[in-house]
Design an enzyme around this catalytic site. Structure first.
Site, PDB file in Angstrom:
ATOM      1  CD  GLU A  43     -13.875  13.947  76.705  1.00  0.00           C
ATOM      2  OE1 GLU A  43     -12.901  13.469  76.104  1.00  0.00           O
ATOM      3  OE2 GLU A  43     -14.202  15.148  76.621  1.00  0.00           O
ATOM      4  CE  LYS A 112     -11.235  13.291  72.479  1.00  0.00           C
ATOM      5  NZ  LYS A 112     -11.020  14.038  73.743  1.00  0.00           N
ATOM      6  CB  CYS A 153     -14.404  15.743  73.477  1.00  0.00           C
ATOM      7  SG  CYS A 153     -13.997  17.404  74.096  1.00  0.00           S
TER       8      CYS A 153
END
Length: 276
Positions: A43, A112, A153
């Protein structure tokens, strides 16, 4: 193909974008030399992680960073999961992962879905939503080896996402991520093993290397977990490449031995995607 090699690049990210890109491409080439067929960056691989950095480092996709990933994917004839970069589009910023095929083609772009807005008193407060907007779609792609589902994440904390990917035939879930020194030791490996066992899939996470001087200190420990919940490979905190041979025969055996998919009580419950 029953087995393929996965590589995770735990990159030491600096404040100089060009250096990050050069090192990332060099490590992708090294992974290719070691037989990797799919490689993932971490990331925020081209930028320090932090809301104050995202606007300055943001690029359009396609853009300079993703163009270099496309070129190295084609050069090495491999699948490149481009960790994530701050993406700018139509006046908004996203935390975005671009994936390239062996011919350099952009296969999918994952924004995301779940923004990292947390407050652990006395330890860490972070609000991605100060500058970022969430994505709104599932992201998966096919390879000759297996179907791959993507998260970034904080996405790993939401079990429903992994369940939907498993429903859609994914056998490998890849989460570029940057947990920190509070959430990392508590939940990083636990979440990966949980997602792997619950869905009988391989789970891989690619973290930046740890930089104790950074404003946000990443946990490191990029990891690959098999569908039995065993850790196949795990990095320390330094810049490195983690390799794991993904055995799809092993996955099939586990699903046969413990056939949870055919045993689910769909008369009582279900996890349903509301978008395609």
């Amino acid at each position: 193909m029953a087995t393929f090699r996965l590589a995770l690049i735990q990159l030491q990210v600096s404040s100089i974008k060009s250096e990050n890109l050069t090192r990332a491409c060099g490590l992708i080439r090294e992974a290719s030399k070691q037989g990797a067929q799919i490689v993932s960056l971490p990331e925020c691989f081209n930028s320090p992680y932090g809301t104050k950095y995202f606007p300055d480092y943001a690029e359009k996709i396609p853009g300079d960073s993703t163009q270099k990933l496309s070129e190295v994917a084609k050069e090495c004839s491999m699948y490149v999961i481009g960790g994530s970069i701050p993406e700018k589009d139509a006046g908004k910023l996203y935390n975005t992962c671009a994936v390239f095929g062996p011919d350099g083609t952009l296969l999918v772009k994952h924004r995301k879905l779940h923004l990292f807005d947390i407050d652990v008193p006395g330890k860490i407060t972070f609000q991605e939503s100060e500058t970022l907007s969430p994505g709104d779609s599932f992201s998966l792609f096919d390879t000759p080896y297996c179907r791959v589902g993507l998260g970034i994440c904080y996405d790993i904390r939401f079990a429903e996402l992994a369940q939907i990917y498993a429903q859609r035939g994914c056998q490998l879930l890849v989460y570029p991520g940057a947990f920190n020194l509070t959430t990392g030791p508590a939940h990083w490996e636990l979440l990966q093993r949980g997602r792997a066992v619950d869905n009988q899939v391989y789970v891989a996470t690619a973290s930046p290397a740890r930089d104790e001087k950074a404003s946000y200190v990443a946990w490191g420990h990029s990891t690959v977990v098999n569908p039995w919940g065993e850790v196949l490979a795990k990095a320390g905190t330094e810049e490195t490449i983690v390799y794991a041979d993904i055995d799809l025969k092993k996955l099939a055996e586990i699903r046969q031995q413990i056939p949870i998919f055919s045993q689910k009580r769909s008369d009582l419950y279900e996890v349903e995607a509301k978008k395609s």
